[in-house]
Every structure is written in structure tokens, then in C-alpha cells.
Design a protein around this motif. Structure first.
Motif, PDB file in Angstrom:
ATOM      1  N   THR A  20      12.459  -9.128   2.742  1.00  0.00           N
ATOM      2  CA  THR A  20      12.384  -7.676   2.701  1.00  0.00           C
ATOM      3  C   THR A  20      10.952  -7.229   2.993  1.00  0.00           C
ATOM      4  O   THR A  20      10.000  -7.807   2.492  1.00  0.00           O
ATOM      5  N   THR A  21      10.820  -6.200   3.802  1.00  0.00           N
ATOM      6  CA  THR A  21       9.506  -5.628   4.079  1.00  0.00           C
ATOM      7  C   THR A  21       9.054  -4.847   2.861  1.00  0.00           C
ATOM      8  O   THR A  21       9.756  -3.962   2.385  1.00  0.00           O
ATOM      9  N   ARG A  22       7.880  -5.189   2.354  1.00  0.00           N
ATOM     10  CA  ARG A  22       7.375  -4.565   1.128  1.00  0.00           C
ATOM     11  C   ARG A  22       6.666  -3.250   1.386  1.00  0.00           C
ATOM     12  O   ARG A  22       6.530  -2.424   0.486  1.00  0.00           O
ATOM     13  N   THR A  68       6.150   0.285   3.610  1.00  0.00           N
ATOM     14  CA  THR A  68       6.728   1.275   4.519  1.00  0.00           C
ATOM     15  C   THR A  68       5.712   2.393   4.680  1.00  0.00           C
ATOM     16  O   THR A  68       5.196   2.915   3.690  1.00  0.00           O
ATOM     17  N   GLU A 108       6.785  -1.617   7.863  1.00  0.00           N
ATOM     18  CA  GLU A 108       7.732  -0.852   8.653  1.00  0.00           C
ATOM     19  C   GLU A 108       7.208   0.571   8.787  1.00  0.00           C
ATOM     20  O   GLU A 108       6.711   1.148   7.821  1.00  0.00           O
ATOM     21  N   ASP A 130       6.904  -1.731  -2.103  1.00  0.00           N
ATOM     22  CA  ASP A 130       8.133  -2.102  -2.824  1.00  0.00           C
ATOM     23  C   ASP A 130       8.944  -0.869  -3.205  1.00  0.00           C
ATOM     24  O   ASP A 130       9.486  -0.767  -4.298  1.00  0.00           O
ATOM     25  N   PRO A 134       7.730  -8.878  -5.090  1.00  0.00           N
ATOM     26  CA  PRO A 134       8.793  -8.087  -4.447  1.00  0.00           C
ATOM     27  C   PRO A 134       9.935  -7.786  -5.406  1.00  0.00           C
ATOM     28  O   PRO A 134      10.280  -8.600  -6.239  1.00  0.00           O
ATOM     29  N   GLY A 135      10.512  -6.576  -5.192  1.00  0.00           N
ATOM     30  CA  GLY A 135      11.681  -6.182  -5.984  1.00  0.00           C
ATOM     31  C   GLY A 135      11.258  -5.671  -7.253  1.00  0.00           C
ATOM     32  O   GLY A 135      11.472  -5.165  -8.145  1.00  0.00           O
TER      33      GLY A 135
END
Length: 79
Positions: free
Chosen positions: A2-4, A6, A31, A55, A78-79
Motif C-alpha cells: 500500500t502506498t503510504r 498521498t 501517489e 497512512d 503502515p495501517g
């Protein structure tokens, strides 16, 4: 994976260009989301562009603080 990161941007935004340069230096995958034409995103972020999420949570806006971002990336999972 997953891209952390954005980054919310809009065309012609010089602060967005500066933020992209910082993100490229940091080296973490990211992203880009162009908010132009998306009413909900423009309402949410329009006056604060660029906005960086880490995240899924807002990390900052207008300027990406490179040292702070590097620190927070190393401290958070992450997450």
C-alpha cells in the motif's frame, strides 16, 4: 504494498511542484491526486493545496517538511 503517502495537488501549483521534489528526495513511494474538477476534494482541500496524507491521515499542507516526514515515516508503521 500500500502506498503510504498521498499528495493532493492541482495543476499550476508551484507549492505542489516543491512538495513533489521533496517527496522524490525522501524516496518513499507516493501517489498524486489532482483535485481539480472533483467538487468534494476541492471543498475539502482547495485552499490548502498541496495536502500530504501519511497512512490516510493529514500530515501537513502548503509545505512538506522533509525532516518531519522522514522522522514520522520511520516512527509509524503502515495501517
Amino acid at each position: 504494498m500500500t502506498t503510504r503517502l498521498t499528495l493532493y495537488t492541482r495543476p499550476g501549483c508551484h507549492l505542489c511542484d516543491e512538495a513533489k521534489t521533496v517527496l522524490d528526495r525522501v524516496g518513499e513511494p507516493w501517489e498524486e491526486v489532482d483535485i481539480e474538477g472533483d467538487e468534494e476534494l476541492e471543498e475539502e482541500y482547495g485552499f490548502r493545496i498541496p495536502v500530504l496524507l501519511l497512512d490516510g491521515k493529514e500530515h501537513g499542507y502548503w509545505r512538506v517538511e522533509e525532516e518531519r516526514l522522514r522522522r514520522d515515516l520511520s516512527l509509524s508503521s503502515p495501517g
